[in-house]
Design an enzyme around this catalytic site. Sequence first.
Site, PDB file in Angstrom:
ATOM      1  CG  ASN A   1     -31.808 -23.624  -0.813  1.00  0.00           C
ATOM      2  OD1 ASN A   1     -31.984 -22.418  -1.218  1.00  0.00           O
ATOM      3  ND2 ASN A   1     -30.522 -23.672  -1.345  1.00  0.00           N
TER       4      ASN A   1
ATOM      5  CB  THR B   1     -43.460  -6.464   3.175  1.00  0.00           C
ATOM      6  OG1 THR B   1     -43.659  -6.221   1.999  1.00  0.00           O
ATOM      7  CG2 THR B   1     -43.790  -7.160   4.481  1.00  0.00           C
TER       8      THR B   1
ATOM      9  CG  PHE C   1     -40.026  -7.862  -1.403  1.00  0.00           C
ATOM     10  CD1 PHE C   1     -39.629  -7.246  -2.094  1.00  0.00           C
ATOM     11  CD2 PHE C   1     -39.888  -7.665  -0.668  1.00  0.00           C
ATOM     12  CE1 PHE C   1     -37.850  -7.215  -2.156  1.00  0.00           C
ATOM     13  CE2 PHE C   1     -38.364  -8.176  -0.731  1.00  0.00           C
ATOM     14  CZ  PHE C   1     -37.297  -7.999  -1.359  1.00  0.00           C
ATOM     15  CD  GLU C   2     -48.702  -4.791   0.167  1.00  0.00           C
ATOM     16  OE1 GLU C   2     -49.951  -5.078  -0.121  1.00  0.00           O
ATOM     17  OE2 GLU C   2     -48.550  -5.948   0.914  1.00  0.00           O
TER      18      GLU C   2
ATOM     19  CG  ASP D   1     -35.853 -13.290  -6.797  1.00  0.00           C
ATOM     20  OD1 ASP D   1     -36.231 -12.907  -7.740  1.00  0.00           O
ATOM     21  OD2 ASP D   1     -34.623 -13.503  -6.593  1.00  0.00           O
TER      22      ASP D   1
ATOM     23  CG  ASP E   1     -44.833  -6.591  -7.069  1.00  0.00           C
ATOM     24  OD1 ASP E   1     -44.295  -8.268  -6.669  1.00  0.00           O
ATOM     25  OD2 ASP E   1     -44.299  -5.991  -7.043  1.00  0.00           O
TER      26      ASP E   1
ATOM     27  CD  GLU F   1     -34.784 -14.347   3.301  1.00  0.00           C
ATOM     28  OE1 GLU F   1     -33.905 -15.011   2.451  1.00  0.00           O
ATOM     29  OE2 GLU F   1     -35.802 -14.710   3.017  1.00  0.00           O
TER      30      GLU F   1
END
Length: 184
Positions: A66, A161, A163-164, A89, A125, A39
């Site tokens: 990265n 999560t 984000f999901e 992202d 998504d 991360e």
Amino acid sequence: PAAVYGRVAPLIVEIGSGQGHAIVHAASGRPGDDFLAVEVFRAGLARTMRDADRTGARNLRLVEANAPEVLEHLLPAASVSELWVFFPDPWHKKKHTKRRLVTADFARLAARALRPDGMLRLATDWEDYAQQMRAVLDAAPEFERAFDGEWAPRFDGRVLTAFERKGERAGRAIRDLAYRPATP
């Protein structure tokens, strides 16, 4: 990895581990495997460390870096059993799509890191990113599909999560992909 973890065990690497929900859950439930969270955001790494400590996950290491550099320079060739890229992202603005992680160069680096029996698992998504990822990996000579049809079934090891949930609330379908290194 054996020197870092003090043992020889399957290594699962999550690229873009965010706040660590998926990898902490997996590490605490699979003590026989080793996990590496990659991360770039310190706040996410701090949350991951806190949650790993709370659950007693001692088989999890973190790196602030990265992904391409980790895949190319930190991990030995053929050392990773599973590589996870969950909800990267999307860089959804057209002028930013060139910043997306999953490219032909990423495919080459991921294939280098994966064991011959390894697995690359992805989820997003954003439909256009899912299509891009699929197109890139379908075209990569280093990989072959590990699913039939348009999309892979949801990976059982992937926890729900934030984000999901956010994507689902916005009405976006979640799309999974799974690839294995191509057989020579």
